[in-house]
Design a protein around this motif. Structure first.
Motif, PDB file in Angstrom:
ATOM      1  N   LYS A   1      -6.582  -5.216   1.182  1.00 18.78           N
ATOM      2  CA  LYS A   1      -7.633  -4.196   1.278  1.00 18.78           C
ATOM      3  C   LYS A   1      -8.680  -4.613   2.300  1.00 18.78           C
ATOM      4  CE  LYS A   1      -8.110  -2.312  -2.653  1.00 18.78           C
ATOM      5  NZ  LYS A   1      -8.462  -2.039  -4.071  1.00 18.78           N
TER       6      LYS A   1
ATOM      7  N   THR B   1      -4.764   7.065  -0.141  1.00 17.37           N
ATOM      8  CA  THR B   1      -4.141   5.771   0.126  1.00 17.37           C
ATOM      9  C   THR B   1      -4.582   4.785  -0.956  1.00 17.37           C
ATOM     10  OG1 THR B   1      -5.975   5.191   1.609  1.00 17.37           O
ATOM     11  CG2 THR B   1      -3.957   6.030   2.636  1.00 17.37           C
TER      12      THR B   1
ATOM     13  N   TYR C   1      -4.180   0.414  -1.823  1.00 19.42           N
ATOM     14  CA  TYR C   1      -3.793  -0.869  -1.244  1.00 19.42           C
ATOM     15  C   TYR C   1      -3.852  -1.973  -2.281  1.00 19.42           C
ATOM     16  CZ  TYR C   1      -4.674   1.553   3.171  1.00 19.42           C
ATOM     17  OH  TYR C   1      -4.649   2.457   4.219  1.00 19.42           O
TER      18      TYR C   1
ATOM     19  N   GLY D   1       0.826  -1.198   0.000  1.00 22.78           N
ATOM     20  CA  GLY D   1       0.000   0.000   0.000  1.00 22.78           C
ATOM     21  C   GLY D   1       0.859   1.245   0.000  1.00 22.78           C
TER      22      GLY D   1
END
Length: 125
Positions: free
Chosen positions: A65, A58, A60, A49
């Motif tokens: 996730k 952000t 991921y 990430g």
């Protein structure tokens, strides 16, 4: 220049949690995107990430996730990786990294130029 030092790894049972920290030196840390990668034995290093400089963006990997969360405290020059609901397949050495282009928020390994030494995470079944 950015120097990175990870900590917080260890042994945890499946379903447990760990929080990794990455302490950065260098006056420009707060301007850098920071990424997390991991490498399991016999496998290539893979993207986990990334968080942008302000913490507002952000991204991921699909495999983490909903279980992992990246955050940062620019006042402390530190980025965190909170890992919940850990699975045995999360076992790896975890690395934090900063990209050549400090605003880059992608997942390409080659885009990251500064790396920490890594911290081992082992998840037992």
């Amino acid at each position: 220049q950015v120097q990175l030092v990870e900590s917080g790894g260890g042994l945890v049972q499946a379903g447990g949690s760990l929080r990794l920290s990455c302490a950065a030196s260098g006056r420009t840390f707060s301007m850098y995107t920071m990424g997390w990668f991991r490498q399991a034995p016999g496998k290539e290093r893979e993207f986990v990430g990334v968080i942008n400089w302000s913490g507002t963006i952000t991204n991921y990997a699909d495999s983490v996730k909903g279980r992992f969360t990246i955050s940062r405290d620019n006042a402390k020059n530190t980025v965190y990786l909170q890992m919940n609901s850990l699975k045995p397949e999360d076992t790896a050495v975890y690395y934090c990294a900063a990209p050549k282009n400090k605003y880059y928020t992608g997942s390409y390994y080659d885009a990251y130029d500064y790396w920490g030494q890594g911290t081992q995470v082992t998840v037992s079944s």
